[in-house]
Structure formats: C-alpha cells, structure tokens
Write a protein that holds these residues in place. Sequence first.
Motif, PDB file in Angstrom:
ATOM      1  N   TRP A  35      62.182 -35.004 -22.687  1.00 40.44           N
ATOM      2  CA  TRP A  35      62.797 -36.179 -23.277  1.00 40.44           C
ATOM      3  C   TRP A  35      61.816 -37.352 -23.252  1.00 40.44           C
ATOM      4  N   GLY A  36      61.681 -38.037 -24.366  1.00 37.90           N
ATOM      5  CA  GLY A  36      60.920 -39.277 -24.412  1.00 37.90           C
ATOM      6  C   GLY A  36      61.852 -40.441 -24.143  1.00 37.90           C
ATOM      7  N   LEU A  37      61.451 -41.335 -23.239  1.00 41.74           N
ATOM      8  CA  LEU A  37      62.310 -42.441 -22.818  1.00 41.74           C
ATOM      9  C   LEU A  37      61.763 -43.773 -23.314  1.00 41.74           C
ATOM     10  N   GLU A  38      62.637 -44.587 -23.889  1.00 42.94           N
ATOM     11  CA  GLU A  38      62.314 -45.957 -24.267  1.00 42.94           C
ATOM     12  C   GLU A  38      63.052 -46.871 -23.289  1.00 42.94           C
ATOM     13  N   ILE A  39      62.301 -47.656 -22.517  1.00 42.14           N
ATOM     14  CA  ILE A  39      62.850 -48.447 -21.425  1.00 42.14           C
ATOM     15  C   ILE A  39      62.991 -49.893 -21.875  1.00 42.14           C
ATOM     16  N   GLU A  40      64.090 -50.542 -21.494  1.00 39.04           N
ATOM     17  CA  GLU A  40      64.410 -51.860 -22.053  1.00 39.04           C
ATOM     18  C   GLU A  40      63.346 -52.911 -21.761  1.00 39.04           C
ATOM     19  N   SER A  41      62.567 -52.733 -20.722  1.00 38.45           N
ATOM     20  CA  SER A  41      61.507 -53.683 -20.405  1.00 38.45           C
ATOM     21  C   SER A  41      60.334 -53.575 -21.375  1.00 38.45           C
ATOM     22  N   LEU A 112      69.956 -39.535 -24.873  1.00 36.96           N
ATOM     23  CA  LEU A 112      70.306 -39.900 -23.502  1.00 36.96           C
ATOM     24  C   LEU A 112      70.534 -41.401 -23.418  1.00 36.96           C
ATOM     25  N   GLU A 113      71.427 -41.801 -22.516  1.00 37.46           N
ATOM     26  CA  GLU A 113      71.578 -43.197 -22.137  1.00 37.46           C
ATOM     27  C   GLU A 113      71.632 -43.239 -20.620  1.00 37.46           C
ATOM     28  N   GLY A 114      70.852 -44.149 -20.031  1.00 40.25           N
ATOM     29  CA  GLY A 114      70.828 -44.163 -18.582  1.00 40.25           C
ATOM     30  C   GLY A 114      70.473 -45.507 -18.005  1.00 40.25           C
ATOM     31  N   ILE A 132      67.010 -45.479 -23.012  1.00 37.85           N
ATOM     32  CA  ILE A 132      67.551 -44.430 -23.873  1.00 37.85           C
ATOM     33  C   ILE A 132      66.505 -43.325 -23.980  1.00 37.85           C
ATOM     34  N   GLY A 133      66.941 -42.142 -24.335  1.00 37.62           N
ATOM     35  CA  GLY A 133      66.019 -41.019 -24.466  1.00 37.62           C
ATOM     36  C   GLY A 133      66.324 -40.179 -25.684  1.00 37.62           C
ATOM     37  N   LYS A 134      65.282 -39.596 -26.229  1.00 37.59           N
ATOM     38  CA  LYS A 134      65.411 -38.672 -27.352  1.00 37.59           C
ATOM     39  C   LYS A 134      64.731 -37.361 -26.981  1.00 37.59           C
ATOM     40  N   ARG A 135      65.341 -36.258 -27.369  1.00 36.47           N
ATOM     41  CA  ARG A 135      64.724 -34.963 -27.101  1.00 36.47           C
ATOM     42  C   ARG A 135      63.398 -34.868 -27.842  1.00 36.47           C
TER      43      ARG A 135
END
Length: 334
Positions: A35-41, A112-114, A132-135
């Motif tokens: 999963w690739g994650l995009e972090i709010e920061s 994903l949401e986390g 958030i994450g995308k496969r």
Amino acid sequence: MKKSMVTYTLLFLALSSFAHTNPVPLTANTFDGMWGLEIESGGVGWLHVHEDQGFLDAELLWIGGSVLPVSHVYLADENTLVVTRTYEAKKSENRTHTVTMTLRIKKSGDTLEGTMTAPKWNGSGETETKFIGKRMPTMPERPDLSKVDLGKSVNLFNGKNLNGWRLIDPESKSAFEVVDGVLVNDPVQPDHGAHISYGNLRTEKEYGDFNLKLEVNVPEGSNSGVYLRGLYEVQVVDSYGKPLDSHNMGAVYSRITPNEAAEKPAGEWQSMDITLVDRHVTVVLNNKKIIDNEPVYGPTGGAISADVLAPGPIYLQGDHGKVSYRNIVLTTIN
C-alpha cells in the motif's frame, strides 16, 4: 490457597485455549499486499502486509528513513488493522525511552483510511496524524532493456545557474550554488544559534521513464541522494571500503543492495548511469553494473509522492552534507 491457584490456572488455560481457537481467521485478512500511503503532513509512506511465514507480518516506511519490520501487527477485527512501530528516544545521558507509534487502519475496497498516534516528546499528550492509502499496482514483468526506445537527451544543469531547478519547499533555505561550472550543495550549520532547515532541489520538469547520467563528488563522511521521479532515492554517500549494504553508494535506499562495491574514495569524481523503466532500476557506478534491472516495490524515505505510475522530477537531496554534481544528462525513454 492451593485450591485457588488451581482454579486460576484452569481459568487461564481455558481462556488461552479460547483465544487460540477463535482468532480472526487469516483468510479474512483483506489487508494483504503493498500500500502507498499519503500522509496529511505531506509525507509519504508504504506498508506491506503479508503472511509469508504463516503468520501476519508487515514492513513499514513512514515519511523518512528506511523500510523496516513493524514491532507488531494484528487484526482487531476483519476490517481493522493495527500496526505498531517502536524506536528509541534518548532523553538524557542515562535515560532512553522506547517510543511506540500506533497505526489504526480501516479498509474500504482498495483504499485505506487510518490514524497514527504517538506520544509528544515532552510527555504531555499525543499527536495524531491522518493518512490514506491506495493498493500498489501490480509490478510489471522485467523489461527488456535491449528493446528500449530512447528519446531526446537534455542537459539538466547548464553549468552557469540553476535555471530549470527550484526548491521543493520554497520556505526552506537553499545551500545549492554554481561554483566554477559545478553544482555544489554545502548545507553548513552554525556553531551557535538555531538549526537551519535546508531544502531539496528538484527539476521544474517531470519525467516518466529515462536514463540519467551524472558525475558526483562526495567528501569524506558526507551524504546526499538522487531521487528518480521524486520516488526512489539512489544513495550518494561516502561508503568506500564498507561491506555491501542497501544504504551504500549507488543503492536504492533501504530497498536494493548493490551486487558489488564500486565506490571510489571520498573526494574523487564518480560516474553514475541510472535507468528507470517500468519501475525497474539499473545502476552503473564507475562503469560497474551494481544493480541490474531490479524491481522497486515502493517509494523510499523522503519521496514526494506515493503514486508510482505518475511522472515526477529528478531531485537532489540538500539537507544532509556537502556534495558536488556535474554533467547531469537525462535521456527520455518512449
């Protein structure tokens, strides 16, 4: 007393038996995969969940640093994954704390949401960061580089000024300058006073697949990096004479270890010839092929995007140590 102990023992065994015979079944784990994650920061992460050895396990990249095994991972229920990572925080000469980051993740389809929670440094409260994450898309087959269609070559550095380049963060300070036709980065910190936040330098233009040739000079003990499409760092570091490692000169940082050591001693000009095609990387360092068309399964620390299919810039790490570049030539691949 003895009877009470027997009773507690039987109760403990019964509860243990129940816990072991009624877990959330692994077959219910739909989090498996990368999963690739995009972090709010604004940071980027990567999570790999798997059951390769018959138990749930994971590796995590969180913004910077290396891809590392997690401390623990478990399914709280079939739609909630909990991941923890720990690291050591030295509070004083004689006291070190183990800090725990906790990621609680929900899944909806291939999204994903986390949230990540961790204690604040001073111990008063905690921080919470959403992501958030995308496969990750399926890795393509290894490309046949003999059939690659080369396009136009462009000299990314004109030897005169920084035309065609800009800081990724315009609020940061630049340590890049042109000296005698060479692009030099020298992020010097003051002996006294506040730490200076130096920025990374990127190309104005963005690229898909390409071949990149350059020369680099790394002083003793220094460290930098060349990012491909803003995703993958090819390490630039003084690692001459060190055992092979995924953090050495020419490695894809923390992901791909060179197959042989080809570094020159610190202070000498070294050549890099890097090819990126279909998320596979080849690195030729000082005329020796040290990475041969290997897949890169996700971004490295410091990436500016988790989208491994999108074009991106070349960027040079500017916040670590002194390094010099020259003859930076990119050839597009059609």
